[in-house]
Enzyme design. Structure first.
Site, PDB file in Angstrom:
ATOM      1  CB  CYS A 185      42.912  47.953  35.460  1.00 22.13           C
ATOM      2  SG  CYS A 185      41.546  48.236  36.603  1.00 22.13           S
ATOM      3  CB  THR A 201      36.640  49.523  27.161  1.00 23.61           C
ATOM      4  OG1 THR A 201      37.870  49.302  27.851  1.00 23.61           O
ATOM      5  CG2 THR A 201      36.930  50.003  25.757  1.00 23.61           C
ATOM      6  CB  SER A 216      37.144  55.829  39.072  1.00 20.10           C
ATOM      7  OG  SER A 216      36.045  55.441  39.841  1.00 20.10           O
ATOM      8  CB  THR A 217      41.659  54.208  36.457  1.00 18.46           C
ATOM      9  OG1 THR A 217      42.239  53.557  37.593  1.00 18.46           O
ATOM     10  CG2 THR A 217      42.723  54.522  35.428  1.00 18.46           C
ATOM     11  CG  PHE A 247      55.765  52.961  32.168  1.00 14.56           C
ATOM     12  CD1 PHE A 247      55.036  53.794  31.335  1.00 14.56           C
ATOM     13  CD2 PHE A 247      57.115  53.222  32.332  1.00 14.56           C
ATOM     14  CE1 PHE A 247      55.632  54.863  30.683  1.00 14.56           C
ATOM     15  CE2 PHE A 247      57.732  54.288  31.683  1.00 14.56           C
ATOM     16  CZ  PHE A 247      56.989  55.109  30.856  1.00 14.56           C
ATOM     17  NE  ARG A 281      30.544  44.158  43.839  1.00 16.03           N
ATOM     18  CZ  ARG A 281      31.437  44.478  42.933  1.00 16.03           C
ATOM     19  NH1 ARG A 281      31.319  45.588  42.255  1.00 16.03           N
ATOM     20  NH2 ARG A 281      32.442  43.671  42.688  1.00 16.03           N
ATOM     21  CD  GLU A 321      41.141  42.731  41.269  1.00 14.77           C
ATOM     22  OE1 GLU A 321      40.782  41.556  41.144  1.00 14.77           O
ATOM     23  OE2 GLU A 321      40.676  43.657  40.588  1.00 14.77           O
ATOM     24  CD  GLU A 323      44.275  52.330  45.976  1.00 15.67           C
ATOM     25  OE1 GLU A 323      43.815  53.151  46.781  1.00 15.67           O
ATOM     26  OE2 GLU A 323      45.425  51.843  46.105  1.00 15.67           O
ATOM     27  CG  PHE A 324      49.094  53.738  42.242  1.00 18.69           C
ATOM     28  CD1 PHE A 324      49.283  53.796  40.862  1.00 18.69           C
ATOM     29  CD2 PHE A 324      49.041  54.929  42.950  1.00 18.69           C
ATOM     30  CE1 PHE A 324      49.418  55.020  40.210  1.00 18.69           C
ATOM     31  CE2 PHE A 324      49.174  56.161  42.308  1.00 18.69           C
ATOM     32  CZ  PHE A 324      49.363  56.203  40.935  1.00 18.69           C
TER      33      PHE A 324
HETATM   34  P1  NAD Z   1      33.921  47.363  40.373  1.00 17.19           P
HETATM   35  O1  NAD Z   1      33.103  47.147  39.168  1.00 17.19           O
HETATM   36  O2  NAD Z   1      34.335  46.196  41.209  1.00 17.19           O
HETATM   37  O3  NAD Z   1      33.155  48.373  41.368  1.00 17.19           O
HETATM   38  C1  NAD Z   1      32.518  49.536  40.946  1.00 17.19           C
HETATM   39  C2  NAD Z   1      31.196  49.656  41.719  1.00 17.19           C
HETATM   40  O4  NAD Z   1      30.614  50.927  41.451  1.00 17.19           O
HETATM   41  C3  NAD Z   1      30.151  48.608  41.320  1.00 17.19           C
HETATM   42  O5  NAD Z   1      29.786  47.843  42.454  1.00 17.19           O
HETATM   43  C4  NAD Z   1      28.974  49.453  40.790  1.00 17.19           C
HETATM   44  O6  NAD Z   1      27.701  48.896  41.097  1.00 17.19           O
HETATM   45  C5  NAD Z   1      29.199  50.768  41.499  1.00 17.19           C
HETATM   46  N1  NAD Z   1      28.543  51.925  40.858  1.00 17.19           N
HETATM   47  C6  NAD Z   1      28.527  52.265  39.547  1.00 17.19           C
HETATM   48  N2  NAD Z   1      27.823  53.411  39.380  1.00 17.19           N
HETATM   49  C7  NAD Z   1      27.386  53.797  40.607  1.00 17.19           C
HETATM   50  C8  NAD Z   1      26.619  54.895  41.083  1.00 17.19           C
HETATM   51  N3  NAD Z   1      26.160  55.830  40.260  1.00 17.19           N
HETATM   52  N4  NAD Z   1      26.344  54.969  42.403  1.00 17.19           N
HETATM   53  C9  NAD Z   1      26.787  54.019  43.255  1.00 17.19           C
HETATM   54  N5  NAD Z   1      27.545  52.959  42.861  1.00 17.19           N
HETATM   55  C10 NAD Z   1      27.838  52.847  41.554  1.00 17.19           C
HETATM   56  O7  NAD Z   1      35.205  48.183  39.914  1.00 17.19           O
HETATM   57  P2  NAD Z   1      36.627  48.253  40.646  1.00 17.19           P
HETATM   58  O8  NAD Z   1      37.477  47.105  40.219  1.00 17.19           O
HETATM   59  O9  NAD Z   1      36.427  48.531  42.079  1.00 17.19           O
HETATM   60  O10 NAD Z   1      37.242  49.536  39.929  1.00 17.19           O
HETATM   61  C11 NAD Z   1      36.733  50.832  40.199  1.00 17.19           C
HETATM   62  C12 NAD Z   1      37.672  51.854  39.580  1.00 17.19           C
HETATM   63  O11 NAD Z   1      38.963  51.736  40.190  1.00 17.19           O
HETATM   64  C13 NAD Z   1      37.916  51.682  38.082  1.00 17.19           C
HETATM   65  O12 NAD Z   1      38.079  52.949  37.508  1.00 17.19           O
HETATM   66  C14 NAD Z   1      39.232  50.923  38.015  1.00 17.19           C
HETATM   67  O13 NAD Z   1      39.938  51.192  36.817  1.00 17.19           O
HETATM   68  C15 NAD Z   1      39.983  51.484  39.190  1.00 17.19           C
HETATM   69  N6  NAD Z   1      40.974  50.597  39.793  1.00 17.19           N
HETATM   70  C16 NAD Z   1      40.720  49.267  39.962  1.00 17.19           C
HETATM   71  C17 NAD Z   1      41.660  48.446  40.583  1.00 17.19           C
HETATM   72  C18 NAD Z   1      41.416  46.987  40.793  1.00 17.19           C
HETATM   73  O14 NAD Z   1      42.346  46.308  41.238  1.00 17.19           O
HETATM   74  N7  NAD Z   1      40.253  46.442  40.524  1.00 17.19           N
HETATM   75  C19 NAD Z   1      42.854  49.010  41.073  1.00 17.19           C
HETATM   76  C20 NAD Z   1      43.074  50.371  40.900  1.00 17.19           C
HETATM   77  C21 NAD Z   1      42.136  51.151  40.266  1.00 17.19           C
HETATM   78  C1  UGA Z   2      47.381  46.273  38.246  1.00 16.22           C
HETATM   79  C2  UGA Z   2      48.527  47.124  38.795  1.00 16.22           C
HETATM   80  O1  UGA Z   2      49.589  46.273  39.219  1.00 16.22           O
HETATM   81  C3  UGA Z   2      48.056  47.979  39.965  1.00 16.22           C
HETATM   82  O2  UGA Z   2      49.099  48.849  40.375  1.00 16.22           O
HETATM   83  C4  UGA Z   2      46.852  48.814  39.531  1.00 16.22           C
HETATM   84  O3  UGA Z   2      46.339  49.572  40.602  1.00 16.22           O
HETATM   85  C5  UGA Z   2      45.765  47.886  39.014  1.00 16.22           C
HETATM   86  O4  UGA Z   2      46.298  47.095  37.908  1.00 16.22           O
HETATM   87  C6  UGA Z   2      44.577  48.608  38.462  1.00 16.22           C
HETATM   88  O5  UGA Z   2      44.652  49.758  38.086  1.00 16.22           O
HETATM   89  O6  UGA Z   2      43.552  47.918  38.381  1.00 16.22           O
HETATM   90  P1  UGA Z   2      46.240  43.972  38.933  1.00 16.22           P
HETATM   91  O7  UGA Z   2      45.694  44.028  37.541  1.00 16.22           O
HETATM   92  O8  UGA Z   2      45.307  43.736  40.051  1.00 16.22           O
HETATM   93  O9  UGA Z   2      47.011  45.345  39.257  1.00 16.22           O
HETATM   94  O10 UGA Z   2      47.354  42.837  39.013  1.00 16.22           O
HETATM   95  P2  UGA Z   2      48.879  42.740  38.500  1.00 16.22           P
HETATM   96  O11 UGA Z   2      49.680  42.122  39.554  1.00 16.22           O
HETATM   97  O12 UGA Z   2      49.359  44.006  37.939  1.00 16.22           O
HETATM   98  O13 UGA Z   2      48.752  41.670  37.319  1.00 16.22           O
HETATM   99  C7  UGA Z   2      48.096  41.994  36.102  1.00 16.22           C
HETATM  100  C8  UGA Z   2      48.267  40.842  35.126  1.00 16.22           C
HETATM  101  O14 UGA Z   2      49.617  40.760  34.656  1.00 16.22           O
HETATM  102  C9  UGA Z   2      47.937  39.469  35.715  1.00 16.22           C
HETATM  103  O15 UGA Z   2      47.225  38.706  34.770  1.00 16.22           O
HETATM  104  C10 UGA Z   2      49.307  38.868  35.985  1.00 16.22           C
HETATM  105  O16 UGA Z   2      49.303  37.482  35.980  1.00 16.22           O
HETATM  106  C11 UGA Z   2      50.099  39.444  34.824  1.00 16.22           C
HETATM  107  N1  UGA Z   2      51.562  39.493  35.081  1.00 16.22           N
HETATM  108  C12 UGA Z   2      52.053  40.302  36.050  1.00 16.22           C
HETATM  109  C13 UGA Z   2      52.425  38.715  34.316  1.00 16.22           C
HETATM  110  O17 UGA Z   2      51.981  37.969  33.413  1.00 16.22           O
HETATM  111  N2  UGA Z   2      53.768  38.786  34.560  1.00 16.22           N
HETATM  112  C14 UGA Z   2      54.287  39.586  35.521  1.00 16.22           C
HETATM  113  O18 UGA Z   2      55.534  39.595  35.700  1.00 16.22           O
HETATM  114  C15 UGA Z   2      53.411  40.356  36.289  1.00 16.22           C
END
Ligand code: NAD
Ligand code: UGA
Length: 464
Positions: free
Chosen positions: A275, A93, A130-131, A225, A41, A164, A160-161
């Site tokens: 998430c 999970t 992280s969440t 929500f 990565r 993607e 982080e809110f």
């Molecule tokens: P991800 O799986 O893409 O990235 C996590 C990374 O952490 C991986 O690359 C993994 O190899 C690394 N890792 C794990 N253990 C480690 C360690 N001990 N040392 C160094 N690296 C380590 O996950 P993500 O989507 O970036 O999500 C991360 C967190 O943020 C989660 O809790 C998720 O719920 C939260 N979050 C995600 C999003 C999103 O849009 N993906 C948005 C808001 C919050």
């Molecule tokens: C969501 C939240 O929007 C972010 O605020 C949060 O940080 C993130 O989760 C997280 O904690 O990982 P994300 O999952 O990246 O973001 O994308 P969303 O835009 O929320 O869409 C989630 C899913 O709901 C998608 O499959 C999308 O297609 C679906 N969706 C969304 C619907 O079916 N209808 C809608 O009106 C909106």
């Protein structure tokens, strides 16, 4: 060059990479380093092909990488050298033991805390990005408090809110930044230091602070929500299909009430992504853990409606296509969980494809960014699956199209050309309500939107 602050992020994923790129971009006097246990990565972050597709990310990486943004593998050394450490590791999970299937698996977070403890030689601010379940900071603090000597750690929560597909815009102009801390002198000092970083580009009124538990819980609740709105509108889409009401018209009428708001009311095939489901189940587990079974059941129903919506969609394909899909070719347009990302984690497309394969359909998958991930997701699935990026070639020779992702390019397809190349009668199942249904019906397709009357040439098509 001497930097004003040295910032580290542990976890170079969908959150760690983009969020740190934004901090580096907005704070040129800070040195930002991102590390990960997965060396591939880190190599990808240092290459021309980034591991995450996000509109606008490439440009910001180009402007910052090797100037004040670094992707590195020497985790231990980086812990020593940095004062502010974000933790952005995955929190999936749990699949085993107590709480399996619902609770968050905290092993990666805990390992990170232990690594920080082991390699720190000076005081640090450790920030949960992280969440996490509410009260995780307590465990972090307890682990870090076992440090020998004078090293002190302050734990903050800064969930982080970003979403993607719109991550860079969300990070640049967030609705709010939330920072939770202990309300002690040292906690408030650490909080102020983090506020200072965001204040470089986020207006002061959008940076909110709270106690640490409120901050942790707010993140789970925000996702719950949002997901709840999607399940609410999807539940009503089922009723629309029975009553000739139109879900888009209902959503518009309801959403124009400023108390409700118009966003997140698009009916579809259910929410995906790494998430929503994970975080709601985590909330459900927490409620049960604290003996609040009614509250747990209430939130669990959001996930149940999501599964119901995906089942309804595949049952509709089967019923409309004369109750047999065996040997029929179905073209899936879109495999990512939403538009503008290659991420397929928990994508409804995975579940729907499996259901179609179980009916012995042949599945042709098309997506502009997610084909690599789709092939990984379906690697162990049996059946005939092919992957074709070009939607016209993918659709050719198929009996039906199923639109599963709201990619802009699907709105603009030449459906007349596609229709000519398909087996007749040809069907479209628009799982995102993004195409012109009437126009496609006039071309010759039988069209099945979500939550709107079908435009079909066959009466009683699903009554067998
Ligand atoms: P991800 O799986 O893409 O990235 C996590 C990374 O952490 C991986 O690359 C993994 O190899 C690394 N890792 C794990 N253990 C480690 C360690 N001990 N040392 C160094 N690296 C380590 O996950 P993500 O989507 O970036 O999500 C991360 C967190 O943020 C989660 O809790 C998720 O719920 C939260 N979050 C995600 C999003 C999103 O849009 N993906 C948005 C808001 C919050
Ligand atoms: C969501 C939240 O929007 C972010 O605020 C949060 O940080 C993130 O989760 C997280 O904690 O990982 P994300 O999952 O990246 O973001 O994308 P969303 O835009 O929320 O869409 C989630 C899913 O709901 C998608 O499959 C999308 O297609 C679906 N969706 C969304 C619907 O079916 N209808 C809608 O009106 C909106």
């Amino acid at each position: 060059m001497k930097f004003k602050k040295n910032i580290l992020c542990i976890g170079a994923g969908y959150v760690g990479g983009p969020s740190m790129a934004m901090i580096a971009y907005k704070c040129p006097d800070c040195r930002v380093t991102v590390v990960d246990i997965n060396p591939a990565r880190i190599d990808a972050w240092n290459s021309a092909e980034l591991p995450v597709y996000e509109p606008g990310l490439d440009e910001i990486i180009k402007k910052t990488r090797s100037k004040n943004l670094f992707f590195a593998k020497d985790i231990e050394n980086q812990i020593k050298e940095n004062d502010i450490i974000f933790v952005s590791v995955n929190t999936p999970t749990k699949t085993f033991g107590a709480g399996a299937g619902k609770a968050a698996d905290l092993q990666f977070v805990e390992k990170t805390a232990r690594q920080i403890l082991e390699h720190s030689q000076s005081p640090k601010i450790v920030i949960e990005k992280s969440t996490l379940p509410v009260k995780t900071a307590l465990a972090m603090e307890r682990i870090l408090a076992s440090a020998k000597g004078k090293i002190t750690f302050e734990v903050l929560s800064n969930p982080e809110f970003m979403a993607e597909g719109t991550a860079m815009a969300d990070l640049e102009k967030p609705d709010r930044v939330l920072i939770g801390s202990r309300e002690t002198q040292s906690g408030l000092k650490a909080r102020a230091e983090l506020v200072d970083i965001y204040a470089r580009w986020v207006p002061a009124e959008k940076i909110i602070t709270s106690n640490i538990w409120s901050s942790e819980l707010s993140k789970l609740v925000a996702n719950a929500f949002l997901a709840q709105r999607v399940s609410s509108i999807n539940s009503i889409s089922a009723l629309c299909e029975k009553t000739d009401a139109d879900i888009s018209e209902v959503a518009r009428a309801v959403g124009m009430d400023s108390r409700v708001g118009s966003k997140f009311l698009k009916a579809g095939i259910g929410f995906g992504g790494s998430c929503f489901k994970k975080d709601i189940l985590n909330l459900v587990y927490l409620c049960s853990y604290y003996g609040l079974q009614e509250v747990a059941d209430y939130w669990e129903s959001v996930v149940k409606i999501n599964e119901y919506q995906q089942d309804r969609f595949t049952a509709n394909i089967l019923g409309s296509m004369f109750n047999t899909l065996a040997g029929k070719k179905i073209c899936i347009l879109g495999f990512s969980f939403k538009a503008d990302t290659g991420d397929t984690r928990e994508s409804p497309a995975i579940y729907i494809t499996r259901k179609l394969l179980a009916e012995h359909a042949q599945v042709v998958i098309s997506d502009p960014k997610a084909l690599k991930n789709a092939a990984i997701d379906l690697a162990s699935d049996k059946g005939k699956i092919s992957y074709i990026e070009d939607p016209y070639s993918a659709a050719s020779g198929c009996h039906a199209l199923a639109i599963l992702t709201d990619w802009e390019l699907y709105r603009k397809l030449d459906f007349r050309k596609i229709y000519k190349s398909m087996v007749k009668p040809a069907f479209i199942f628009d799982g995102r309500n993004i195409i012109d249904h009437k126009k496609c019906f006039d071309i010759g397709f039988n069209v099945y939107p979500i939550g709107k009357p079908a435009l079909s040439r066959f009466e009683d098509q699903s009554s067998v």
